[in-house]
Each structure stands twice: as structure tokens, then as C-alpha cells.
Design an enzyme around this catalytic site. Structure first.
Site, PDB file in Angstrom:
ATOM      1  NE  ARG A   1      36.564  32.889  25.280  1.00  0.00           N
ATOM      2  CZ  ARG A   1      36.485  33.197  23.976  1.00  0.00           C
ATOM      3  NH1 ARG A   1      35.415  33.814  23.495  1.00  0.00           N
ATOM      4  NH2 ARG A   1      37.470  32.892  23.145  1.00  0.00           N
TER       5      ARG A   1
ATOM      6  CE1 TYR B   1      27.376  43.974  47.381  1.00  0.00           C
ATOM      7  CE2 TYR B   1      27.853  44.129  45.031  1.00  0.00           C
ATOM      8  CZ  TYR B   1      28.219  43.732  46.302  1.00  0.00           C
ATOM      9  OH  TYR B   1      29.404  43.079  46.487  1.00  0.00           O
TER      10      TYR B   1
ATOM     11  CG  ASP C   1      20.796  42.314  42.486  1.00  0.00           C
ATOM     12  OD1 ASP C   1      20.604  41.161  42.940  1.00  0.00           O
ATOM     13  OD2 ASP C   1      21.895  42.902  42.570  1.00  0.00           O
TER      14      ASP C   1
ATOM     15  CE  LYS D   1      27.454  38.441  47.849  1.00  0.00           C
ATOM     16  NZ  LYS D   1      26.845  39.614  47.232  1.00  0.00           N
TER      17      LYS D   1
END
Ligand SMILES: *Cc1c(COP(=O)(O)O)cnc(C)c1O
Length: 291
Positions: A54, A107, A180, A205
Site C-alpha cells: 500500500r 466528466y 483532467d 481510458k
């Protein structure tokens, strides 16, 4: 900002472009370090710098270095999705009651995140503006603005905003400026070169490009932002990217420049065809205006 001697195409494919993750066996593909825990010589201490996945993982480090290089940036911090990356940077830079200015075309998932996390939980104010008009952004920004959030082109309407002009508005009031860049990707646009403080990506994406892995990243030249996002990711949200997804994204990145080139050719052809079609009323494709 890193000035790489390598072209984007080379960075995308070279395993040893970073020198990191090299193995004794001379692998040309980064191994997937599936371990959760790394050997320590005493609690919390190891010679290799890794303790618990982590907090850090060698496969993830290779991906983060690769992403930073592709973006011409100093730092990249990955997350389990684009949404996780956006949550991490929001929680890192926003305090309760802060004022935020955002593009109204962002978005849909980002808007839900802003409403749930920033407005409902942190009591922040988010003002959505038509950022295709820089004057609308200027009118909304005040000395109290802590964060300006843009996306260009937007998903799904492909609206554009003037990244450099908005950077000047942000620096005038000392606001953190986040872009973004999921849709443009560093193949077409590098917002850090236009004055953004940090860039977020959904690697889900185009960067991964194979529809087989969720992921996200924050890239920045600002060490304080990189450290804050790393901490928020590792300690507060815990949504770090799994080693297998780091491998898949690295694999996807190998063909990233080739794919973007083809996407552009195909999209231009389809947009032109639709634009000429008598049954089509409107085509949203920014490339049409310049062609
Ligand atoms: C998909 C997307 C996101 C969210 O990313 P996930 O990986 O789905 O969480 C954020 N911004 C844009 C522009 C996107 O297209």
C-alpha cells in the site's frame, strides 16, 4: 519539468528508460511484484526501501516513473481508478469551506465526486462555469478560490478551454490549478507546460487502452502536491493501484502513441463524414474547426 532526451514513442516502449525495476535476469518487461509485504531487517526498516505494498511497490514505481516521463513531469502518483486519483488530490488540496471553480462541462463522475466530497462532506462551494469563455472563469475566481479544475477536451462533449489563460488566473490568486487530461493524453497535450499545477488522468481510458484495467494518476512537478497525494492515497484512502494493474497499464502504454495516432485519423474521418451528412444536425469534434 523533466526534459527527456527520448521521444514519447521511445519512453512508452523502453523498459530501461527509467533504470528502475531492472532485474538480475535482464527482463525487458517489468516483473509483477505481487507481494504485499517486503522483507525487513527490523520492524519498519529495509535496505530496498519497500515495506508494504500500500505504501510502495516496485512494479508501481516503474509505472509511476513511466507516466511521469510521458507527461514530462517530475512526479506521478497512481490510484486504483481515475476517480480515486481525483479524490486523492481533492482531499490533499481542499480544506473545509474552500471555494472551487470548475468547468461546467466536466466528466459527470467528477461532478458527483465534487458534490458528495467537496460540497456535502467538506462544506466547500463549487462554482461551475462555462470555461469555453475565459471571461466566465475570471468572473468566478476570487482571492478566496483554492482550486480551479479544468478538463479539455471534456468528456463527452469535447469542449475546450484556454489552459494557459486560466493558469494566469489561478496564479494571480494562488489557487491550485488542476487539469483532467484524460481525453487529450500527453500524446496531444501537456497541461503542465501550460501552467497547471497538477494533471489527473484516468488511465482506464486511452493510456491503458485495452479496456482491461481501471486506474488513475496525478502527475505534477510540485513536490508538496506529490507528497500530499501520496500520503492521502497510502494512508487515508488506501486506493493504491494493484501490481497486476500496474503491469497491465505498462503493457498498454507500449502501444499508446501508435493508438493515439490512429484514434486521431479515425475520429477525423468519422467527424468529417458526419459533418457532411444531411441527416446530422451537429457534430462535436474540435478538430473540425481547424481542418
Ligand atoms: C473516465 C473518466 C474519469 C474517471 O476515471 P475512472 O477511471 O472511471 O474512475 C475522469 N475524468 C474523465 C475525463 C474520464 O473520462
Amino acid at each position: 519539468m523533466i526534459d527527456s532526451d527520448y521521444h514519447l514513442e521511445t519512453i512508452a516502449t523502453r523498459f530501461d528508460a527509467t533504470g528502475e525495476g531492472e532485474t538480475d535476469a535482464g527482463d525487458v518487461v517489468s516483473p509483477i511484484h505481487l507481494t504485499t509485504t517486503h522483507e525487513m531487517h527490523s520492524p519498519g526498516h529495509s535496505d530496498h526501501g519497500y515495506k508494504y505494498t500500500r505504501f510502495g511497490n516496485p512494479t508501481r514505481d516503474v509505472l509511476e516513473t513511466r507516466l511521469a516521463q510521458l507527461c514530462g513531469a517530475e512526479f506521478a502518483v497512481t490510484a486504483a481508478s481515475g476517480t480515486a486519483a481525483m479524490a486523492a488530490i481533492c482531499l490533499s488540496v481542499i480544506d473545509g469551506g474552500d471555494h472551487v471553480v470548475a468547468f461546467d462541462g466536466i466528466y459527470g463522475g467528477t461532478r458527483v465526486l465534487f458534490e458528495d466530497l467537496l460540497v456535502d462532506s467538506l462544506d466547500a462551494t463549487v462554482e461551475y462555469v462555462d470555461a469555453t469563455d475565459t471571461n466566465a472563469v475570471e468572473a468566478a475566481v476570487t482571492d478566496e478560490t483554492a482550486l480551479i479544475w479544468m478538463e479539455s477536451p471534456t468528456n463527452p462533449l469535447l469542449q475546450l478551454c484556454d489552459l494557459s489563460a486560466i493558469a494566469e488566473l489561478a496564479s494571480a490568486v494562488d489557487a491550485t490549478y488542476v487539469v483532467d487530461n484524460t481525453f487529450a493524453t500527453p500524446y496531444f497535450q501537456r497541461p503542465l507546460e501550460h501552467g497547471a499545477d497538477a494533471v489527473v488522468h484516468s488511465t482506464t481510458k486511452y493510456l491503458n487502452g485495452h479496456s482491461d484495467s481501471m486506474g488513475g494518476a496525478v502527475v505534477t512537478d510540485n513536490q508538496a502536491i506529490a507528497e500530499a497525494v501520496t500520503h492521502t492515497q497510502a494512508y487515508d484512502l488506501g486506493g493504491t493501484l494493484a501490481p497486476f494493474d500496474c503491469y497491465l497499464t505498462l503493457r498498454g502504454l507500449r502501444t499508446f502513441p501508435l493508438r493515439m495516432d490512429r484514434h486521431e485519423t479515425n475520429a477525423a474521418e468519422i467527424a468529417t463524414y458526419l459533418d457532411d451528412h444531411p441527416a446530422v444536425v451537429q457534430v462535436n469534434y474540435p478538430g473540425l474547426r481547424v481542418s
